[in-house]
Design an enzyme around this catalytic site. Structure first.
Site, PDB file in Angstrom:
ATOM      1  N   GLU A 117       0.821  -1.211   0.000  1.00 53.34           N
ATOM      2  CA  GLU A 117       0.000   0.000   0.000  1.00 53.34           C
ATOM      3  C   GLU A 117       0.857   1.264   0.000  1.00 53.34           C
ATOM      4  O   GLU A 117       0.723   2.143   0.846  1.00 53.34           O
ATOM      5  CB  GLU A 117      -0.966  -0.033   1.193  1.00 53.34           C
ATOM      6  CG  GLU A 117      -1.993  -1.141   1.007  1.00 53.34           C
ATOM      7  CD  GLU A 117      -2.935  -1.331   2.180  1.00 53.34           C
ATOM      8  OE1 GLU A 117      -4.094  -1.691   1.945  1.00 53.34           O
ATOM      9  OE2 GLU A 117      -2.495  -1.140   3.336  1.00 53.34           O
TER      10      GLU A 117
ATOM     11  N   GLU B 282      -4.179 -10.586   0.524  1.00 56.41           N
ATOM     12  CA  GLU B 282      -5.011 -10.464   1.722  1.00 56.41           C
ATOM     13  C   GLU B 282      -6.426 -10.881   1.351  1.00 56.41           C
ATOM     14  O   GLU B 282      -6.960 -10.464   0.323  1.00 56.41           O
ATOM     15  CB  GLU B 282      -5.015  -9.029   2.258  1.00 56.41           C
ATOM     16  CG  GLU B 282      -3.665  -8.546   2.746  1.00 56.41           C
ATOM     17  CD  GLU B 282      -3.683  -7.092   3.224  1.00 56.41           C
ATOM     18  OE1 GLU B 282      -4.784  -6.568   3.525  1.00 56.41           O
ATOM     19  OE2 GLU B 282      -2.609  -6.478   3.286  1.00 56.41           O
TER      20      GLU B 282
END
Length: 882
Positions: free
Chosen positions: A390, A466
Site C-alpha cells: 500500500e 489479503e
C-alpha cells in the site's frame, strides 16, 4: 538548518548489507537492561529493556492508526515535539578478538537513530525493521567504552513505515558486537535449485573473502554444481542440508534447501508441482512487549500454524526477525517476504507527495530493498520478494523491482499495488469478491487499456495477498473461497488477514486504538487476527484449518471419498479411523499419491471417519444420522409457568437482534438499525400474543407463545410472523428466555448438534454433529471486542445443569441456540471483555435461524445463501426437569 532525522538518506557509517550467517567468529550480545533517558535532551536516567519499546515501559503511550499518519503530511518534516529516547551502556571488546574489524549490529530500531561511542559519532540509520551494521573498530579502546544510541520516534522514515500497526518506538530487536577477523568471510550467496525431472540439486556458492574459500555440504558429495539425488525442500517436507564455507580465519554455516520456484504460464510451481498458498499475514506482536517478540513466541506461532495446516506466511509489511525465517526454513512455511515500505497515509491526500514516485527518495527505497534481499537471500523458505505494501506506485518501486530481478532472478516479485503487473511476476489482489475471484480464475477479469499489458497480466498466476478479514467473529465464507481456488489452477491461493489480534494487555483486558488517549486512531481495526493476543486459537482459525486441510474427506452414501491435496506427500502416514454408535475401527486405506483421490466402501456401522497425522486431526467426515421423527404434540392444558426445572423464569421475549459483530458493523448493522431491529417495542394482546415494532415504522413482528402442560413436561409453541414490507435478512429470529440462577457462567451446557465450537451458516466446517458439553462460561468466545458469539447450530436438544438440578430442552426440529451469562444488550454495550460482568440471569436464545458472518470489515459481505430471511416461523420446545 534541517534536522538530521529529516534528511532523506540511507544509513551513514554502515557497511554494505550481507547475508545472515552462523560463524565461528566472536559475537557479543548486547541485549539486556540499558540506562535510559526520555526527552529532547538527556534528563533523569532510568532503565529500559533491550529489546523493548519505551511506550510499553513507562514512557509515552502507544497509538494505533491503520491509514492516517498521526502527524501532519509534510514530508520529510515531522513535528518539533518529537519523543526521543537515549540509551547508554558500557561495552568492552573481548580480549580474544585479535585484529580484524568490529561491527555493531542492530536488528530493529524504530524509527531513526544515531550512535556514538565515547562521544564520537559512529553512524545514523533508519529502516525500523531492517538490519544495519556499523563499523566501530576505530572507536573502541579495548577497555570500557560508552555506547550511546539516541532514537527519534518520528523522522523522515516514518512516512514510509505506515504499516497498519501500533506506533511503538525504541530498540525492539537484538543488538550485538561482531568480530570480523582478517581473512574472514564477508558474505555468502547460495543458489540451491532442484531439477524435479532428474532429482538432482543445482548448487552455486559465492563467497567474499581476502583468503581462498572452500565449501562442503555435510554428508553429501557434489559433482561440480550438481548434487545427485537430493531430498528437495518444501513446506510439506522441509529437508535441509548443512553447508560449511571456510577460510583459514573463519568458518560459516548455513542450512540450505534445494527447491525451484517458477512461474510457468498462469501456474505457480515449486519443484514442478503446483504451489498453492494456504497462508496468513503475520505482524511481529506480543501483547506485553509489542514488536519485541521472543524466540519462544515465534516458535509458538510457527507450531500453531503448522498444527492448523497453514503452509505460508506473508511478512506483513516488513522483514521479520531473522529467527522467524530460520523457523520457517526448519519447519516448512513458504514465505513472501515484504520490504519495509508502506506509505498508506498519503492516500487521504490523494497520494500527493508520495515518496514512491519522488526521485529524492530513490536511494532510500533501494537501500531498504537491498537490506532485505541481501540479509535473507539464502533462506529456502523465502519463495517470493514483495516490494512493500500500500505504497501506491511509482518509479522507485519499479527500480526496486528491476534491481531485485537482476540480483535474484530465481524468485518471483510480488506487489499488489502494481495493478498492471508492469514489474511483478504474479498478479495480486486484496479482498476480491467471490464472483470477481471466479472471473480471474477463468481469465475473464476486466481488461486493461493497454492490450499488451492486459495479455501479460491475464497470463500470470494470481494470489490474494489479503483475504478473509479475521476481525472479531469471523471470517465467514472461507469454504466458498477455497472451492473457487480448487476449481481454477490459475489461482495460487492467498493469505488471511491476519494472524494475531494486536491487543495490548493493560488493566486486565486487551486494549486497542483510542484506549491510550490518541487523538487520531482507527479503533479496533487492529484486532483482526486468527489467534487472540495470548495465541489462543479463535473459531476462525479452527474453521480455516478445516477448510484448508491437506486430506479432505466426505461420505457419499456408503462410500468414503478421500482427497490428498498435498503436492509432494502421500497419505502413507495418515491414520484413518471410523466410529459408529457401538463400534469403531481402523480403515485400511492404501496410500494416496499427491494430488489424487480415491473412493472406498465404508463399514456399514461407520458414522464418522477421522484422519490423523502424528496425533493431529487433519479432517473428519460424517454420515449424518437422520433427524428423529417426533410425533406432533397436541398442546395440553394451558399454563403460565413460573419456573423451568430449577430455574425461575425472569422473562421471555422475541429475539430478532444480535450484538453486532465487527463484520456486521461494516455491512448489515446499518440496515438492521434502519429497520429498527435494535429498538423493538412490545405491545401485548389479551390472548397472550404480542406485537413488536420500532418507533416511527409500521413493520415489525407478531409473536404468539403458548405454554401448556404435558404430564411432567412443559410445552412451548412459538409462532412468529414478520409484519410489513420486509426486504432484509435478519440477525436471528426466535425467542430469548431469561432464567434466574446465582452463577450462570458455572451452569453446565450440554447439547446434541454441531460443536464443540460456535457455528454459523457460513462458518461451520470445523464442527461435527454429536453430543457436546461445556460450562456456559466456556461456551462464550471472549473476542477482544465483545460481540455476537457462541451460537450452536442444528441442535436437537440441550441440557442445562446446576448442583440443584437440571433442565432439558428438546425441539420439534433442529434449531439454533446460544446460552449466555449476560444479555444481548450487555454484550452490545461492552467495548472490552472486562466490562462484561455476570449477574444472576442465564440467557437462553432459541432461534429458527441466524445470519452468517461474512468478511465485510474488509472484504465480501455475507453471501445470500448464508442470510436468514424467513417471513414466518414455527418453533416447538418441550422442557423437562433433568
Amino acid at each position: 538548518m534541517t534536522a538530521p532525522h529529516e534528511i532523506i538518506a540511507p544509513p551513514t557509517g554502515a557497511i554494505p548489507p550481507r547475508a545472515r550467517l552462523r560463524s565461528t567468529a566472536g559475537v557479543l550480545p548486547l541485549d539486556g537492561v540499558w540506562r535510559f533517558s526520555f526527552g529532547s535532551d538527556p534528563g533523569e536516567w532510568g532503565e529500559m529493556p533491550v529489546p523493548g519499546h519505551w511506550q510499553l515501559n513507562g514512557y509515552g503511550a502507544p497509538a494505533y492508526t491503520n491509514v492516517r499518519f498521526p502527524f501532519p503530511i509534510d514530508p520529510p518534516h515531522v513535528p518539533s515535539e518529537n519523543p526521543t529516547g537515549e540509551y547508554r551502556r558500557t561495552v568492552r571488546r573481548p580480549d580474544d578478538w585479535d585484529g580484524g574489524r568490529v561491527l555493531l549490529r542492530f536488528d530493529g530500531v524504530d524509527s531513526w537513530f544515531e550512535v556514538g561511542i565515547n562521544g564520537a559519532p559512529a553512524g545514523r540509520s533508519s529502516g525500523s525493521r531492517l538490519t544495519v551494521e556499523l563499523d566501530v573498530t576505530d572507536l573502541l579502546t579495548g577497555g570500557d567504552d560508552e555506547l550511546v544510541v539516541r532514537v527519534r520516534q518520528w523522522s523522515f522514515a516514518s512516512y514510509v513505515e505506515d504499516q497498519d500497526q501500533w506506533w511503538l518506538s525504541g530498540i525492539f530487536r537484538s543488538v550485538a558486537l561482531l568480530h570480523r577477523p582478517d581473512g574472514g568471510i564477508d558474505d555468502v550467496r547460495v543458489e540451491a535449485g532442484y531439477d524435479h525431472l532428474t532429482g538432482d540439486g543445482i548448487l552455486r556458492v559465492e563467497a567474499s573473502s581476502s583468503l581462498p574459500v572452500t565449501w562442503e555440504i555435510v554428508g553429501v558429495e557434489a559433482d561440480g554444481d550438481r548434487v545427485p539425488g537430493v531430498r528437495p525442500w518444501s513446506a510439506e517436507q522441509p529437508n535441509l542440508y548443512r553447508l560449511l564455507v571456510r577460510t583459514d580465519a573463519e568458518t560459516v554455516s548455513l542450512d540450505i534447501g534445494f527447491r525451484t520456484v517458477r512461474v510457468e504460464g498462469d501456474r505457480l510451481t515449486l519443484n514442478g508441482a503446483p504451489l498453492v498458498f494456504r497462508g496468513v499475514n503475520r505482524h511481529d506482536f506480543d501483547p506485553r512487549a509489542g514488536r519485541a517478540v521472543s524466540r519462544e513466541l515465534m516458535e509458538r506461532d510457527v507450531a500453531l500454524m503448522k498444527e492448523h495446516h497453514i503452509n505460508a506466511v506473508r511478512t506483513s509489511h516488513y522483514p521479520p526477525d531473522p529467527y522467524f525465517l530460520e523457523l520457517c526454513d526448519r519447519h516448512g512455511l513458504y514465505v513472501i517476504e515484504e520490504c519495509d515500505i508502506e506509505t498508506h497515509g498519503f492516500s487521504p491526500a490523494g497520494w500527493r507527495s508520495n515518496p514512491s514516485d519522488d526521485p529524492a527518495w530513490a536511494e532510500v527505497y533501494l537501500d531498504r530493498m537491498r537490506r532485505m534481499v541481501e540479509r535473507d537471500k539464502n533462506a529456502p523458505s523465502v519463495v517470493m520478494w514483495s516490494l512493500g505494501n500500500e505504497a501506491g506506485w511509482g518509479r522507485n518501486l519499479a527500480a526496486n523491482a528491476r534491481w531485485t530481478a537482476e540480483r535474484d532472478p530465481a524468485r518471483p516479485i510480488h506487489y499488489e499495488g502494481d495493478t498492471e503487473c508492469e514489474s511483478v511476476g504474479v498478479y495480486s489482489r486484496m479482498y476480491p469478491g467471490y464472483d470477481e475471484l471466479e472471473a480471474i480464475g477463468r481469465h475473464e477479469e476486466p481488461a486493461l487499456a493497454d492490450p499488451s499489458r492486459d495479455r501479460r497480466r491475464r497470463g500470470l498466476p494470481m494470489i490474494m495477498c489479503e483475504y478473509g478479514h479475521a476481525m472479531g467473529n469471523g471470517p465467514g465464507g472461507l469454504a466458498d473461497y477455497e472451492a473457487i481456488i480448487d476449481a481454477h489452477p490459475r489461482l495460487a491461493g492467498g493469505f488471511i488477514w491476519e494472524w494475531i489480534d494486536h491487543g495490548i494487555l493493560s488493566g486486565g483486558a486487551y486494549r486497542y486504538g483510542g484506549d491510550f488517549g490518541e487523538t487520531v486512531h482507527d479503533g479496533s481495526f487492529v484486532i483482526d487476527g486468527l489467534v487472540r493476543p495470548d495465541r489462543t486459537p479463535s473459531p476462525g482459525l479452527l474453521e480455516l484449518a478445516a477448510v484448508i486441510t491437506p486430506v479432505r474427506m466426505r461420505i457419499d452414501g456408503d462410500e468414503l471419498v478421500v482427497e490428498n491435496r498435498w503436492s509432494f506427500t502421500t497419505t502413507e502416514d495418515v491414520v484413518f479411523t471410523w466410529s459408529g454408535e457401538a463400534d469403531a475401527g481402523v480403515l485400511d486405506i492404501p496410500a494416496l499419491a499427491p494430488l489424487t483421490s480415491r473412493r472406498l466402501r465404508l463399514p456399514e456401522a461407520a458414522l464418522m471417519v477421522t484422519a490423523t497425522l502424528g496425533g493431529n486431526v487433519l479432517s473428519r467426515a460424517q454420515k449424518r444420522p437422520a433427524a428423529p421423527v417426533r410425533p406432533v404434540l397436541v398442546a395440553g392444558r394451558p399454563i403460565r409457568p413460573e419456573r423451568l426445572g430449577p430455574f425461575p423464569i425472569a422473562g421471555l421475549t422475541l429475539d430478532a437482534w444480535r450484538a453486532p459483530t465487527e463484520n456486521d458493523r461494516f455491512s448489515l448493522e446499518q440496515t438492521w438499525r434502519a429497520a429498527g431491529l435494535d429498538r423493538l417495542l412490545e405491545r401485548t394482546y389479551e390472548d397472550g400474543r404480542a406485537r413488536y415494532g420500532p418507533a416511527g415504522l409500521d413493520s415489525g413482528f407478531e409473536l404468539t407463545c403458548r405454554w401448556s402442560a404435558l404430564g411432567d413436561a412443559i410445552r412451548l409453541d412459538v409462532e412468529i410472523e414478520r409484519l410489513g414490507e420486509w426486504r432484509l435478512p435478519l440477525p436471528r429470529l426466535g425467542v430469548a428466555l431469561a432464567l434466574r440462577t446465582p452463577a450462570p457462567g458455572d451452569v453446565r451446557f450440554e447439547w446434541l448438534g454441531l460443536g464443540p465450537g460456535e457455528s454459523y451458516p457460513d462458518s461451520r466446517s470445523a464442527g461435527w454433529h454429536g453430543q457436546h458439553s461445556l460450562t456456559v462460561r466456556e461456551a462464550q468466545t471472549p473476542y477482544v471486542v465483545p460481540q455476537e458469539n457462541g451460537n450452536r447450530s442444528e441442535v436437537s436438544w440441550l441440557r442445562l445443569s446446576t448442583p440443584s438440578g437440571g433442565l432439558r430442552i428438546e425441539g420439534d426440529s433442529p434449531f439454533e441456540v446460544a446460552v449466555r451469562p449476560w444479555s444481548t444488550g450487555q454484550l452490545e454495550r461492552a467495548r472490552h471483555t472486562d466490562e462484561l460482568v455476570e449477574g444472576d440471569l442465564l440467557w437462553v436464545h432459541l432461534a429458527a435461524g441466524v445470519t452468517g458472518l461474512g468478511s465485510a470489515s474488509c472484504g465480501p459481505a455475507v453471501r445470500p445463501s448464508a442470510e436468514f430471511r424467513a417471513a414466518r416461523v414455527r418453533l416447538g420446545f418441550t422442557f423437562e426437569a433433568a
